[in-house]
Design a protein around this motif. Sequence first.
Motif, PDB file in Angstrom:
ATOM      1  N   TRP A 392       2.797 -13.343  18.329  1.00 34.74           N
ATOM      2  CA  TRP A 392       1.342 -13.423  18.428  1.00 34.74           C
ATOM      3  C   TRP A 392       0.819 -14.749  17.886  1.00 34.74           C
ATOM      4  CZ3 TRP A 392       1.280  -8.049  15.784  1.00 34.74           C
ATOM      5  CH2 TRP A 392       1.615  -7.058  16.732  1.00 34.74           C
ATOM      6  N   ASP A 393       1.711 -15.596  17.493  1.00 38.58           N
ATOM      7  CA  ASP A 393       1.362 -16.925  16.962  1.00 38.58           C
ATOM      8  C   ASP A 393       0.443 -16.777  15.740  1.00 38.58           C
ATOM      9  OD1 ASP A 393       1.471 -19.634  16.736  1.00 38.58           O
ATOM     10  OD2 ASP A 393      -0.175 -19.984  18.171  1.00 38.58           O
ATOM     11  N   ARG A 394       0.836 -15.877  14.853  1.00 33.77           N
ATOM     12  CA  ARG A 394       0.058 -15.644  13.624  1.00 33.77           C
ATOM     13  C   ARG A 394       0.954 -15.761  12.385  1.00 33.77           C
ATOM     14  NH1 ARG A 394      -3.454 -16.242  16.678  1.00 33.77           N
ATOM     15  NH2 ARG A 394      -5.317 -14.961  17.048  1.00 33.77           N
ATOM     16  N   ARG A 395       1.959 -16.654  12.473  1.00 36.61           N
ATOM     17  CA  ARG A 395       2.889 -16.743  11.336  1.00 36.61           C
ATOM     18  C   ARG A 395       2.197 -17.222  10.064  1.00 36.61           C
ATOM     19  NH1 ARG A 395       7.551 -20.191  14.119  1.00 36.61           N
ATOM     20  NH2 ARG A 395       5.706 -20.962  15.207  1.00 36.61           N
ATOM     21  N   GLU A 396       1.067 -17.927  10.178  1.00 37.35           N
ATOM     22  CA  GLU A 396       0.378 -18.408   8.968  1.00 37.35           C
ATOM     23  C   GLU A 396      -0.267 -17.263   8.173  1.00 37.35           C
ATOM     24  OE1 GLU A 396      -2.581 -18.373  12.324  1.00 37.35           O
ATOM     25  OE2 GLU A 396      -0.487 -18.942  11.998  1.00 37.35           O
ATOM     26  N   GLN A 397      -0.375 -16.072   8.826  1.00 37.65           N
ATOM     27  CA  GLN A 397      -0.933 -14.917   8.132  1.00 37.65           C
ATOM     28  C   GLN A 397       0.112 -14.123   7.330  1.00 37.65           C
ATOM     29  OE1 GLN A 397      -4.207 -14.440   8.215  1.00 37.65           O
ATOM     30  NE2 GLN A 397      -4.426 -16.191   9.602  1.00 37.65           N
ATOM     31  N   ALA A 398       1.355 -14.565   7.411  1.00 32.01           N
ATOM     32  CA  ALA A 398       2.444 -13.831   6.744  1.00 32.01           C
ATOM     33  C   ALA A 398       2.253 -13.772   5.238  1.00 32.01           C
ATOM     34  CB  ALA A 398       3.789 -14.475   7.094  1.00 32.01           C
ATOM     35  N   TRP A 399       1.576 -14.818   4.687  1.00 33.48           N
ATOM     36  CA  TRP A 399       1.440 -14.874   3.219  1.00 33.48           C
ATOM     37  C   TRP A 399       0.710 -13.673   2.635  1.00 33.48           C
ATOM     38  CZ3 TRP A 399      -3.201 -14.879   0.672  1.00 33.48           C
ATOM     39  CH2 TRP A 399      -4.359 -15.059   1.462  1.00 33.48           C
ATOM     40  N   TRP A 400      -0.171 -13.023   3.434  1.00 33.46           N
ATOM     41  CA  TRP A 400      -0.872 -11.852   2.893  1.00 33.46           C
ATOM     42  C   TRP A 400      -0.456 -10.543   3.569  1.00 33.46           C
ATOM     43  CZ3 TRP A 400      -3.835  -8.585   5.813  1.00 33.46           C
ATOM     44  CH2 TRP A 400      -4.246  -9.046   7.074  1.00 33.46           C
ATOM     45  N   ILE A 401       0.028 -10.635   4.834  1.00 37.34           N
ATOM     46  CA  ILE A 401       0.405  -9.394   5.532  1.00 37.34           C
ATOM     47  C   ILE A 401       1.646  -8.769   4.907  1.00 37.34           C
ATOM     48  CG2 ILE A 401       1.239  -8.461   7.718  1.00 37.34           C
ATOM     49  CD1 ILE A 401      -0.564 -10.407   9.169  1.00 37.34           C
ATOM     50  N   ILE A 402       2.691  -9.578   4.662  1.00 34.89           N
ATOM     51  CA  ILE A 402       3.945  -9.025   4.110  1.00 34.89           C
ATOM     52  C   ILE A 402       3.724  -8.459   2.707  1.00 34.89           C
ATOM     53  CG2 ILE A 402       6.277  -9.609   3.374  1.00 34.89           C
ATOM     54  CD1 ILE A 402       6.472 -11.488   5.751  1.00 34.89           C
ATOM     55  N   PRO A 403       3.068  -9.169   1.765  1.00 36.49           N
ATOM     56  CA  PRO A 403       2.811  -8.565   0.448  1.00 36.49           C
ATOM     57  C   PRO A 403       1.932  -7.314   0.531  1.00 36.49           C
ATOM     58  CG  PRO A 403       2.537 -10.929   0.338  1.00 36.49           C
ATOM     59  CD  PRO A 403       2.668 -10.587   1.786  1.00 36.49           C
ATOM     60  N   SER A 404       0.949  -7.354   1.463  1.00 41.12           N
ATOM     61  CA  SER A 404       0.088  -6.182   1.608  1.00 41.12           C
ATOM     62  C   SER A 404       0.872  -4.981   2.113  1.00 41.12           C
ATOM     63  CB  SER A 404      -1.076  -6.479   2.560  1.00 41.12           C
ATOM     64  OG  SER A 404      -1.875  -7.522   2.047  1.00 41.12           O
ATOM     65  N   PHE A 405       1.760  -5.240   3.066  1.00 40.58           N
ATOM     66  CA  PHE A 405       2.591  -4.160   3.590  1.00 40.58           C
ATOM     67  C   PHE A 405       3.492  -3.606   2.484  1.00 40.58           C
ATOM     68  CE2 PHE A 405       6.189  -2.301   5.837  1.00 40.58           C
ATOM     69  CZ  PHE A 405       5.543  -1.514   6.777  1.00 40.58           C
ATOM     70  N   ALA A 406       4.052  -4.506   1.652  1.00 40.24           N
ATOM     71  CA  ALA A 406       4.897  -4.068   0.538  1.00 40.24           C
ATOM     72  C   ALA A 406       4.088  -3.230  -0.451  1.00 40.24           C
ATOM     73  CB  ALA A 406       5.517  -5.273  -0.154  1.00 40.24           C
ATOM     74  N   LEU A 408       1.400  -1.506   0.271  1.00 39.27           N
ATOM     75  CA  LEU A 408       1.107  -0.235   0.924  1.00 39.27           C
ATOM     76  C   LEU A 408       2.289   0.725   0.810  1.00 39.27           C
ATOM     77  CD1 LEU A 408      -0.870   1.419   2.664  1.00 39.27           C
ATOM     78  CD2 LEU A 408       0.186   0.381   4.687  1.00 39.27           C
ATOM     79  N   CYS A 409       3.506   0.211   1.015  1.00 33.94           N
ATOM     80  CA  CYS A 409       4.718   1.041   0.884  1.00 33.94           C
ATOM     81  C   CYS A 409       4.867   1.552  -0.543  1.00 33.94           C
ATOM     82  CB  CYS A 409       5.946   0.242   1.293  1.00 33.94           C
ATOM     83  SG  CYS A 409       6.032  -0.131   3.060  1.00 33.94           S
ATOM     84  N   SER A 410       4.596   0.688  -1.520  1.00 31.89           N
ATOM     85  CA  SER A 410       4.701   1.098  -2.925  1.00 31.89           C
ATOM     86  C   SER A 410       3.689   2.187  -3.245  1.00 31.89           C
ATOM     87  CB  SER A 410       4.480  -0.102  -3.840  1.00 31.89           C
ATOM     88  OG  SER A 410       5.461  -1.090  -3.615  1.00 31.89           O
ATOM     89  N   ALA A 411       2.462   2.022  -2.708  1.00 35.58           N
ATOM     90  CA  ALA A 411       1.430   3.027  -2.939  1.00 35.58           C
ATOM     91  C   ALA A 411       1.814   4.364  -2.311  1.00 35.58           C
ATOM     92  CB  ALA A 411       0.097   2.544  -2.386  1.00 35.58           C
ATOM     93  N   ALA A 412       2.431   4.297  -1.108  1.00 38.63           N
ATOM     94  CA  ALA A 412       2.865   5.529  -0.452  1.00 38.63           C
ATOM     95  C   ALA A 412       3.951   6.228  -1.252  1.00 38.63           C
ATOM     96  CB  ALA A 412       3.365   5.207   0.954  1.00 38.63           C
ATOM     97  N   ILE A 413       4.902   5.444  -1.767  1.00 41.21           N
ATOM     98  CA  ILE A 413       5.972   6.024  -2.583  1.00 41.21           C
ATOM     99  C   ILE A 413       5.389   6.660  -3.837  1.00 41.21           C
ATOM    100  CG2 ILE A 413       7.997   5.460  -3.980  1.00 41.21           C
ATOM    101  CD1 ILE A 413       8.666   3.286  -1.915  1.00 41.21           C
TER     102      ILE A 413
END
Length: 787
Positions: A392-406, A408-413
């Motif tokens: 999607w040509d949005r690699r510059e958004q990785a700095w917040w998407i990956i930590p946010s996803f992590a 979210l996973c921690s909150a779910a656990i």
Amino acid sequence: MAGCYRKCAFFLIFIFVFSLIGMPVQAAENEIKITTKTGFDGKVKTGRGFPVQVTIENNGKDFKGDLLVNFYPTYNSTGSKVLHIDVPKGSTKTFNVSLQGLSEENQYNNQNVQSLFLYEGSWKNGKEVGFRGSKNLSPRYTDPERKTLGLLSENPDRLKELKSLPSDAMIDTIVMDESILPEDRLGLDLIDYLVIDEYPFSSLKPAQQEAILEWVKNGGILIAGGAPDAVQAYGSLIHDLPMEPVNEAEANLTGLKSAIKPGKELEKVPVFYGKTKADSEIVYKSGDIPIVAKRISGSGEIWQTAFSAGAQPIASWKGYGDWLAFLLSQSHVSTNVTSQGFINPYEQYYMDFAEVNSYFPSSHFSLGQIFLMLLAYVVLIAPALYFALKKWDRREQAWWIIPSFALLCSAAIFGIGAKDRIASPQVSQIGVFKAEGGQLQGIKAVSLLSNTSGDYGFAFPRGEFSGIPESSYNSPKHFSVFESGRKEDIVTFPNVEYWATRTLYGPATKKEAGEFVMDLKFAGSKLTGTIENRFPYDFENVYVWSGSKQIKLGKLDKGGSLKVHETLGQNYLSGPLTPGYGHQMPSTAQDIPKMKKSKLEYGAVEFLYNKSRLRNIPIVYGFTKDPVVNADLTGQSEKSTSVSLIYQAAEIEMEMSGPFSLKEEELSADLVAIKGEVFEVPRGGREASIDVGQYEYILHVPSQLNKDSTRFEEISVTLIPGNAVFSLINAETGESIKLTDKTTKFTDKPGRFITKDGLIKIKLEKTGQNDPFVRMPSVTIKGVAGK
């Protein structure tokens, strides 16, 4: 100079303002004076309930508020009882309260630590005020291994020979004051025996009379003396006495047993007697006149003498105290002497019963599951996100998407693991009860797991639960608080932390609870018949327990009936043996329910059955999810789990024929001190550490082998060499036969050594002070059933 005046003026103003601030507290301290009387005659026992009398003198304005009285029954338990007080100005009022116990080992057992706190208004949000007088209780601890005899008489000087019993009887005597008699059973807990003589029992408050009767039903021994106006004097108690004292005569009491034999002065003693009740037993007779009778009442006993305990000439007989000590030794009083010597009963309840209740199951992930989730994140999710963002040509958004996803996973656990603890507080209840006479008596534990911080309160039906809190509080002002109302008792845990546990545990009682109605027959190792459930509880499973065998019979709903047809693989039935569960703790959440039931079975035998008079009798028991004595969390909706065990002595018709042989381990045993002290009794009771003195070693024959349907052919007694002399007691004559040979076999009418209740009594005389260890005789019995 002007500056100096200003400084002096400011200083005087400061002193004036400071004095005004301090005046209310000083005024309160001068206005109210509090004095206390602790226990009976100032005496208490470790781990036993006792009364406290509080006198409040108010020399100031009208005062309404709460007085907190702290108690500490074990080294790690603390609590406070609330007295709601209303003392008008210029008046003096007296209040009575019963506390669960004190312990010399507790950190607050210090005269310098305040244990009385006075509040104007409610203790929850009122103002603490000072007062004059002692700020703490001043108990005198008595030896917990010695028994306590209370004397209740309008003229206790008449009982002078009973005020000081022989020292080797291990019985302390105290004179009881009516003004401090408690209005609940808990306050009488430190008394083992109670003599009532020449005292208008009917003049006591109804609550005091009820407290004494409840104390008896929970294991107390009451001795009632004869009186010419017994019906009027004893009031409602007259219906519970074993004998109706309607006749008056003179009796010869020279046959009373004592180290100092009675003389001619006891040849004509005034007595008051009558017909004995059907469920009573005559212990001693003079001719045709019953002199001493006893009757079982719940777990306790009521003894009655035809003569007045304080009347002449018996009151001046020098052997009177020795005779009474012997009489009391024939009654059943439970003991807390174990293989470690005396142990505080509350400490035993916690270690072997209540502690497991504080474990709560929760959702959690195993180490393997966590590893798989981490592996999936590193190997699958992270690369997938990378390629998706690249597409999607949005690699510059990785700095917040990956930590946010992590995140979210921690909150779910976290949410999955903590969902049970976040939603609502959790309450766990366990209880073990003995059914007897339509009443339940036992031990209960209630544990809380909080979901937020704050105060938590439990409400119990009034008088049904006398628990104590397990705690480790550092401040006496943060103890759990006990309040008694008209219909319920409330226990409040203040300032509970997030996800913290609190546990209450102790004796519990339920009146008019129901029973199992049994129509059972045992013949040829087969048990058949029916069991009807007249309890208001559904049982998920019912069992019969004989020896080490626990036979599962199935589910039994309230009002229902269960057909029994089981093969036990035994020739006769006996009492349950203690299961070896010890101090096990659950290792996984799945272990908790199983461990709770194991602890309930352990507690049923160790805390209840082994301390009851019904020995070597099989039991029927069941598990129910009903809490029996319910604990409601006030003002909140909780997630609650409960499991209770109820057992009852089995009523079984025995059809046994043919020869049998009973080994030593098949005879349950008791050791009773007549004169002396028991230091240690390891489990099983086959050996003991005792002081020099006289004892009775009592063996219980299985109840099914009663004398009416059994021919006993041989009793064999084998002695282990040691510093003790043993004698076998003839149950028919009371005489004893000294045992001198290593093995003595009695084949001539051996049934004469067995009482109608199935007891074999061996007198033990301990000599030699160097070695307290004694090995009990080994006894075997042979006979033929179905004579």
